[in-house]
Scaffold this motif. Structure first.
Motif, PDB file in Angstrom:
ATOM      1  N   GLU A   2      58.985 -15.436  59.662  1.00 52.26           N
ATOM      2  CA  GLU A   2      59.082 -16.900  59.630  1.00 52.26           C
ATOM      3  C   GLU A   2      58.835 -17.404  58.207  1.00 52.26           C
ATOM      4  O   GLU A   2      59.545 -18.285  57.712  1.00 52.26           O
ATOM      5  CB  GLU A   2      58.053 -17.484  60.598  1.00 52.26           C
TER       6      GLU A   2
ATOM      7  N   ALA B 225      61.985 -16.696  56.205  1.00 54.46           N
ATOM      8  CA  ALA B 225      63.211 -17.352  56.660  1.00 54.46           C
ATOM      9  C   ALA B 225      63.150 -18.871  56.562  1.00 54.46           C
ATOM     10  O   ALA B 225      64.185 -19.522  56.429  1.00 54.46           O
ATOM     11  CB  ALA B 225      63.506 -16.942  58.102  1.00 54.46           C
ATOM     12  N   ASP B 226      61.958 -19.441  56.646  1.00 52.52           N
ATOM     13  CA  ASP B 226      61.820 -20.892  56.685  1.00 52.52           C
ATOM     14  C   ASP B 226      60.748 -21.319  55.692  1.00 52.52           C
ATOM     15  O   ASP B 226      59.553 -21.284  56.011  1.00 52.52           O
ATOM     16  CB  ASP B 226      61.447 -21.337  58.104  1.00 52.52           C
TER      17      ASP B 226
ATOM     18  N   MET C 116      62.473 -16.231  65.707  1.00 62.27           N
ATOM     19  CA  MET C 116      63.640 -17.041  66.082  1.00 62.27           C
ATOM     20  C   MET C 116      63.182 -18.338  66.765  1.00 62.27           C
ATOM     21  O   MET C 116      63.699 -19.416  66.464  1.00 62.27           O
ATOM     22  CB  MET C 116      64.558 -16.248  67.019  1.00 62.27           C
TER      23      MET C 116
ATOM     24  N   THR D 129      61.575 -20.710  64.131  1.00 60.11           N
ATOM     25  CA  THR D 129      62.454 -21.260  63.086  1.00 60.11           C
ATOM     26  C   THR D 129      63.719 -21.911  63.630  1.00 60.11           C
ATOM     27  O   THR D 129      64.351 -22.693  62.930  1.00 60.11           O
ATOM     28  CB  THR D 129      62.893 -20.152  62.113  1.00 60.11           C
TER      29      THR D 129
ATOM     30  N   LEU E  84      66.323 -20.235  64.091  1.00 61.11           N
ATOM     31  CA  LEU E  84      67.414 -19.458  63.483  1.00 61.11           C
ATOM     32  C   LEU E  84      67.916 -18.394  64.447  1.00 61.11           C
ATOM     33  O   LEU E  84      67.155 -17.876  65.268  1.00 61.11           O
ATOM     34  CB  LEU E  84      66.919 -18.795  62.189  1.00 61.11           C
TER      35      LEU E  84
ATOM     36  N   ARG F 114      69.483 -14.627  65.675  1.00 62.58           N
ATOM     37  CA  ARG F 114      69.071 -13.243  65.451  1.00 62.58           C
ATOM     38  C   ARG F 114      69.638 -12.667  64.164  1.00 62.58           C
ATOM     39  O   ARG F 114      68.979 -11.919  63.440  1.00 62.58           O
ATOM     40  CB  ARG F 114      69.490 -12.382  66.659  1.00 62.58           C
ATOM     41  N   GLY F 115      70.861 -13.031  63.838  1.00 64.59           N
ATOM     42  CA  GLY F 115      71.525 -12.497  62.650  1.00 64.59           C
ATOM     43  C   GLY F 115      70.855 -12.851  61.339  1.00 64.59           C
ATOM     44  O   GLY F 115      71.153 -12.250  60.309  1.00 64.59           O
ATOM     45  N   CYS F 116      69.945 -13.796  61.356  1.00 64.22           N
ATOM     46  CA  CYS F 116      69.242 -14.195  60.135  1.00 64.22           C
ATOM     47  C   CYS F 116      68.065 -13.278  59.812  1.00 64.22           C
ATOM     48  O   CYS F 116      67.425 -13.440  58.770  1.00 64.22           O
ATOM     49  CB  CYS F 116      68.747 -15.643  60.262  1.00 64.22           C
ATOM     50  N   PHE F 117      67.785 -12.338  60.695  1.00 66.28           N
ATOM     51  CA  PHE F 117      66.636 -11.448  60.508  1.00 66.28           C
ATOM     52  C   PHE F 117      67.107 -10.005  60.401  1.00 66.28           C
ATOM     53  O   PHE F 117      68.109  -9.625  61.016  1.00 66.28           O
ATOM     54  CB  PHE F 117      65.655 -11.606  61.674  1.00 66.28           C
TER      55      PHE F 117
END
Length: 160
Positions: A72, A75-76, A125, A128, A130, A132-135
């Protein structure tokens, strides 16, 4: 001929089903005194196994929560708060404390991380929003990084 040892140590022993706390201390005392015939062996075995599972679950949960918070964090950028940094540090304290007491779990930590990673991604997920593809597909963090009390991927924003 009656021996003092023939008399039960506890006149009214605690019942495992009614008061597990008192029961546990009584069982420990019986073991200390070598009064093995009075020990509630089936329930002692069950409790010892349960204790082992609880420690494993505690360490697994701490790794899951730590990895989720780190994902997290990366990603954020809005999640880079002192509160999230504190959550990360507390998870690391739990891991450190529990692994000191359970060396076998420390040695098996890589497998634990692999097992909890999918759940950590789901938590990240949810936090955020977002997909799954962002991780990363696999956990991007080495054990040394996960255990390092001071390691963060990035830093706190100015003024936090």
């Amino acid at each position: 001929m009656s021996l003092a040892k023939d008399k039960p140590y506890f006149a009214q022993p605690s019942d495992y089903e009614d008061d597990v706390h008192a029961w546990a201390f009584e069982q420990a005392q019986l073991l200390r005194l070598g009064r093995f015939s009075e020990v509630d062996l089936p329930n002692v075995i069950e409790e010892l196994e349960s204790l082992g599972r609880e420690v494993q679950e505690l360490i697994s949960g701490a790794y899951r929560d730590l990895i989720a918070a780190l994902l997290e964090w990366e990603a954020d950028p809005s999640s880079r708060t002192r509160e999230n940094a504190t959550l990360i540090l507390k998870a690391r304290f739990t891991i450190e404390d529990e692994e000191k007491e359970a060396r076998s779990l420390r040695e098996d930590a890589k497998r634990t991380v692999e097992a909890v990673y999918p759940d950590a991604v789901h938590l990240a997920m949810a936090a955020t929003g977002l997909p799954r593809g962002c991780f990363p597909i696999e956990c991007p963090y080495e054990l040394a990084f996960l255990r390092d009390l001071d390691a963060l991927p990035g830093s706190l924003p100015d003024g936090e």
